[in-house]
Design an enzyme around this catalytic site. Structure first.
Site, PDB file in Angstrom:
ATOM      1  N   HIS A   1       0.842  -1.201   0.000  1.00 57.13           N
ATOM      2  CA  HIS A   1       0.000   0.000   0.000  1.00 57.13           C
ATOM      3  C   HIS A   1       0.875   1.248   0.000  1.00 57.13           C
ATOM      4  O   HIS A   1       2.077   1.176   0.251  1.00 57.13           O
ATOM      5  CB  HIS A   1      -0.896   0.020   1.239  1.00 57.13           C
ATOM      6  CG  HIS A   1      -0.119   0.258   2.500  1.00 57.13           C
ATOM      7  ND1 HIS A   1       0.559  -0.753   3.165  1.00 57.13           N
ATOM      8  CD2 HIS A   1       0.146   1.395   3.198  1.00 57.13           C
ATOM      9  CE1 HIS A   1       1.187  -0.243   4.208  1.00 57.13           C
ATOM     10  NE2 HIS A   1       0.955   1.062   4.255  1.00 57.13           N
TER      11      HIS A   1
ATOM     12  N   HIS B   1       5.528   5.924  -1.062  1.00 52.12           N
ATOM     13  CA  HIS B   1       6.308   4.728  -1.357  1.00 52.12           C
ATOM     14  C   HIS B   1       5.510   3.494  -0.951  1.00 52.12           C
ATOM     15  O   HIS B   1       4.482   3.600  -0.267  1.00 52.12           O
ATOM     16  CB  HIS B   1       7.646   4.751  -0.601  1.00 52.12           C
ATOM     17  CG  HIS B   1       7.485   4.710   0.880  1.00 52.12           C
ATOM     18  ND1 HIS B   1       7.198   5.844   1.628  1.00 52.12           N
ATOM     19  CD2 HIS B   1       7.538   3.673   1.766  1.00 52.12           C
ATOM     20  CE1 HIS B   1       7.091   5.502   2.901  1.00 52.12           C
ATOM     21  NE2 HIS B   1       7.286   4.194   3.015  1.00 52.12           N
TER      22      HIS B   1
END
Length: 192
Positions: A42, A127
């Protein structure tokens, strides 16, 4: 018993096959203590920490009222890390900081602040964490010949925002509590 922990994020299941290959290649170079389960890949928009049901319900109401951007495409990659280049404490996939992603981040911060959380002081660095808590080895990104797999970039559609509950010690450990689907170009979108 303490309140469960939560965060607001974007699921990246479309990228799971690519990122799983990155993890497999990374294991040939480094041993981390924690490897992200592919179901848990995620992008974090806002880490919330512990919260009562009342506080979470208030946040869900505010999130539901937000004017969110339409679904959008971003670029995942190349690989990167946090910490020392030869042995980063976190190995990750970089995520393009598209204007729509920045807008989602700002809206998550705004909704969380309106629900009683402090605003994040660190700069937003989108990220996807692949591994963390480095144990031993040398990062393939510090080699003179970086393996091509870690230089790859690929597109992904971001089409929903999710509130996750964290279940430490479980695999996968992130449970979807509430999801808002971003409108597609044809104007459709929903919540659940």
């Amino acid at each position: 018993m303490s309140d469960p922990h939560y965060f607001i994020g974007l699921k990246t299941e479309q990228a799971a096959d690519h990122l799983l290959l990155w993890q497999q290649e990374l294991r040939e170079h480094m041993q981390y203590k924690v490897w992200t389960n592919p179901s848990d890949f995620h992008v974090t928009l806002k880490f919330l920490g512990p919260a009562s049901d009342e506080k979470i319900n208030k946040l869900i109401t505010i999130l539901h009222q937000q004017e969110l951007p339409d679904a959008f495409s971003i670029t995942i990659g190349p690989a990167g890390g946090f910490g020392h280049p030869q042995s980063p404490r976190v190995f990750l996939a970089e995520v393009e900081k598209a204007p729509q992603l920045e807008k989602l981040y700002q809206q998550a911060e705004k909704a969380a602040a309106a629900s009683g959380w402090d605003r994040e002081r660190r700069k937003f660095h989108p990220h996807i964490t692949l591994a963390k808590k480095q144990a031993e080895g040398q990062s393939p990104l510090s080699l003179s010949n970086v393996p091509p797999v870690f230089q790859q970039k690929f597109p992904m559609i971001m089409d929903h925002v999710t509130l996750f509950r964290i279940h430490p010690g479980e695999h996968p450990k992130y449970q979807e509590v509430f999801t808002i689907e971003l409108k597609s170009r044809d104007g459709n979108g929903s919540t659940n």
